[in-house]
Design an enzyme around this catalytic site. Structure first.
Site: not given
Length: 191
Positions: A73-74, A157, A93, A44, A95
């Protein structure tokens, strides 16, 4: 792939995702299944360009840290996906701005363009849930529990893509971001 090469691959696809503007300097995360109970995941709050193979955190599926410190954090979302899908090997992941713009506008990506569907597979969407939360992890895990699902749009998100290789996960994110751009431009020019 052994652990050393998996660590290098995670660093490489993360840098490529940053170069492609799929993530910002501190956003997004990636992971790789190491074994039935162990996962490698990006840390993170570390700038993408500074992540090195030794920066990657090793955790168990229950969240216990084996080596390194401060996993993304995911991490709950990543381990939830691995628990839901034994065939999931890599998770990215991102954005992506065009996907976020489509999501914000209430539009859907047009998957009928070119051969995109052969690269991507099935795409599902989950509602906005707090990033890093157990609720988000549960929603995404449930969404990917069907075998054909390889991408999940996280409303307002981001995007989660799965792959059998890190490059497959990255390619799916890139293809979907390109399709989102085409969909946005098409909608703007038709009005």
């Amino acid at each position: 792939m052994n652990e050393t090469s998996l660590r290098r691959s995670l660093v490489e696809i993360f840098r490529l995702a940053y170069a492609r503007k799929l993530v910002d300097l501190l956003g997004g995360n990636a992971s790789a299944r190491l074994s039935n109970d162990e996962v490698l995941i990006t840390p993170t709050s570390m700038p993408k360009i500074l992540i090195k193979p030794q920066s990657i955190v090793k955790i168990r599926l229950d969240g216990t840290i084996i080596s390194g410190s401060n996993p993304s954090s995911e991490w709950r979302m990543h381990v939830g996906i691995y628990k839901a899908r034994n065939d999931a090997k890599f998770i990215l992941h991102t954005h992506p701005p065009n996907i976020l713009a489509l999501s914000r506008a209430g539009l859907k990506i047009d998957l009928s363009l070119s051969e995109a569907i052969s690269y991507v597979g099935e795409v599902v969407e989950v509602p906005y849930l707090k990033p890093g939360s157990a609720e988000l992890a549960n929603a995404v895990s449930k969404a990917v529990s069907r075998r054909g699902v390889t991408a999940v749009i996280l409303r307002n998100h981001g995007l989660v893509t799965l792959g059998s290789t890190p490059y497959e996960a990255l390619n799916r994110a890139e293809v979907l971001e390109d399709l989102a751009y085409i969909t946005l431009i098409s909608n703007c020019s038709s009005k």
